[in-house]
Design a protein around this motif. Structure first.
Motif, short mmCIF file in Angstrom:
data_model
loop_
_atom_site.label_atom_id
_atom_site.label_comp_id
_atom_site.label_asym_id
_atom_site.label_seq_id
_atom_site.Cartn_x
_atom_site.Cartn_y
_atom_site.Cartn_z
N PRO A 137 -0.85 -0.27 0.45
CA PRO A 137 0.02 -0.10 -0.97
C PRO A 137 0.35 0.97 -1.96
CG PRO A 137 -2.11 -1.16 -1.02
CD PRO A 137 -2.23 0.24 -0.12
N GLN A 178 -1.14 4.22 -4.08
CA GLN A 178 -2.92 4.39 -3.86
C GLN A 178 -2.25 6.17 -2.71
OE1 GLN A 178 -5.12 1.46 -2.80
NE2 GLN A 178 -4.61 0.27 -4.15
N ALA A 179 -3.54 6.62 -3.33
CA ALA A 179 -4.63 7.50 -1.68
C ALA A 179 -4.30 7.20 -0.94
CB ALA A 179 -5.53 8.61 -2.16
N TRP A 180 -3.36 7.58 0.03
CA TRP A 180 -3.13 7.20 1.61
C TRP A 180 -4.51 7.40 2.43
CZ3 TRP A 180 -3.06 11.11 5.63
CH2 TRP A 180 -2.69 12.24 5.44
N ILE A 217 -7.70 5.36 2.95
CA ILE A 217 -6.91 4.34 3.64
C ILE A 217 -7.42 4.41 4.87
CG2 ILE A 217 -5.86 1.84 3.60
CD1 ILE A 217 -5.36 2.70 1.02
#
Length: 488
Positions: free
Chosen positions: A48, A51-53, A56
């Protein structure tokens, strides 16, 4: 039910490939254990915005069996991290797989991928939209056995997602489906390259010059290691034959080019001097000067170097694009002899208007001892440019052929016409012994150069006057003979 899981990594420009791979795996799953038996994560789609990648990506790398990087020459910003992290997370799980799909030469693969088991995607002869892709009976075996077909079979067999047993009622359907999916993936690679250059055909002779990492620094001269990439026609024009590869145009460096054209290093090449001056001016964001320089190619034609444009890259490189525009054939129509006499009159008159008509101004206000040194140096450089210009103009008009001029002036003037050529050459060589393009003119050298310039202009002034008188007489006689012939 055992789930087949995969992490798809791709550059955002290759989204069509990532989504096509996912769609084909989902289709094969639907023919086998069912779509719920497949779980895939697409890095460029499923993170998203905002958001912090890292959390994820780490979570999805940890719970996936396969990492499938897609590489077409542009690498995902996450790709290196994803491969390294995946291998580290699963170092104790030899059954986990990294399988890149790529369509470039093997040596262009990122180093981190070169030691792995990868799948090179074959080209597609006829690229179409996805809904028009079909596999003929003759193609099934090729695509089923292709590298992409084997990848799909390996993935599907890994946890039994889709096997020949799922098509027991129609055995041929298994190979047909694998073949179709393989071709769809290959077609997606081709579609992703839709805006790639397939070929380039230059319409003009020219070259590109790249100065590395210069940025906004002041450019005093073109560095010798600056890269020159030109068309074969350009280097042929210079009488040079440089190596050519299938994927790379002929290339050299600025200093090597200078040495090839001037092995002894004893003179400055006017067109290179002009190009260097224009590049320095353009790099300083100034308007280019209007002075004109020409060069004669090995084909005998005359060309003008023109700086078309230049680019400044984020990494500090500057690239300059130059064209060599052929001067048009400017000979007059009509009887060659009378046309050449008129041409000679025009050229000699232009030289007279430039330096001799206001002789007092030339020797005092242009080249005189009271002229400021920078202005005197500019006038000397312009004189050398003008010598090149008058010779190339003469070539364009066909006036550099001694026999043609003898035919125009008449055989009774053969000796004098030949002497016009030899006198000009002798005067020019005497001047060049003291003054060439690139010669630094200082207060110490000025007097000697001043004498050489005046000697040259004085000698050619007399030649010019004689030439004009003879040309006027012969042209007038030619016109008179034409009138007599008409009246008769």
């Amino acid at each position: 039910m055992s789930q087949s899981t995969a992490f798809l990594s791709y550059h955002h420009d290759d989204r069509i490939i990532g989504e096509t791979v996912l769609a084909q795996l989902a289709f094969l799953a639907s023919r086998g254990e069912g779509k719920p038996a497949l779980k895939c994560f697409l890095d460029a789609r499923d993170i998203p915005r905002g958001q912090a990648w890292k959390p994820i990506i780490d979570e999805n790398l940890a719970n996936k069996d396969w990492l499938i990087p897609v590489f077409t020459g542009d690498q995902s910003v996450y790709c290196g991290y994803e491969i390294g992290t995946f291998l580290q997370l699963h170092v104790q799980s030899p059954d986990k797989r990294v399988m890149a799909l790529y369509d470039v030469d093997d040596e262009k693969l990122p180093i981190i991928l070169r030691d792995g088991q990868n799948t090179q995607v074959p080209p597609v002869d006829n690229v179409v939209e996805a809904d028009k892709v079909a596999v003929s009976t003759d193609e099934v075996n090729f695509w089923f056995r292709s590298a992409v077909g084997r990848f799909l079979q390996d993935f599907c067999l890994y946890k039994g997602l889709y096997t020949p047993a799922h098509e027991s009622s129609e055995p041929a359907a298994y190979s047909n489906n694998i073949a179709l999916c393989a071709k769809l993936i290959a077609n997606a690679f081709a579609l992703a390259r839709g805006t790639d250059e397939k070929s380039e055909t230059p319409a003009q002779i020219g070259f590109e010059l790249t100065i590395r990492k210069i940025g906004d620094q002041r450019l005093d001269k073109i560095p010798g290691d600056s890269v020159v990439i030109g068309t074969t026609l350009f280097f042929d024009l210079l009488g040079l034959s440089l190596p050519v590869s299938r994927t790379q145009a002929p290339m050299t460096t600025w200093e090597t080019l200078r040495q090839l054209l001037n092995p002894g290093g004893q003179k400055v090449i006017p067109w290179m001097h002009k190009v260097e001056a224009d590049i320095r001016t353009a790099a300083a964001s100034l308007s280019l000067p209007s002075d004109d320089v020409t060069m004669r190619g090995r084909n005998g034609k005359v060309y003008r170097p023109i700086l078309e444009r230049h680019k400044l890259f984020v990494n500090g490189d500057r690239r300059f694009y130059l064209l060599f525009i052929e001067a048009l054939d400017r000979r007059f129509v009509g009887v060659p002899q009378s046309s050449l006499l008129l041409t000679s009159l025009i050229l000699a008159s232009r030289w007279r208007f430039t330096y001799f008509e206001k002789w007092s101004d030339t020797i005092t206000k242009v080249f005189g001892p009271e002229v400021p040194l920078p202005n005197f140096a500019d006038a000397c450089k312009q004189l050398l440019y003008n010598i090149e210009w008058i010779e190339h103009e003469a070539a364009q008009f066909g006036a550099t052929d001694p026999q043609a001029l003898i035919d125009a002036f008449g055989s009774e003037h053969k000796a004098r016409v030949e002497r016009f050529f030899s006198d000009w050459q002798k005067a020019k060589e005497a001047l060049q012994a003291s003054l060439e393009l690139g010669t630094e003119i200082t207060d110490f050298t000025r007097d000697g150069i001043h004498r050489a310039v005046l000697d040259f202009l004085t000698a050619t002034r007399g030649q010019n006057a004689e030439f004009l008188q003879l040309a006027i007489k012969e042209y007038a006689d030619e016109i008179g003979q034409g009138l007599e012939s008409r009246d008769g």
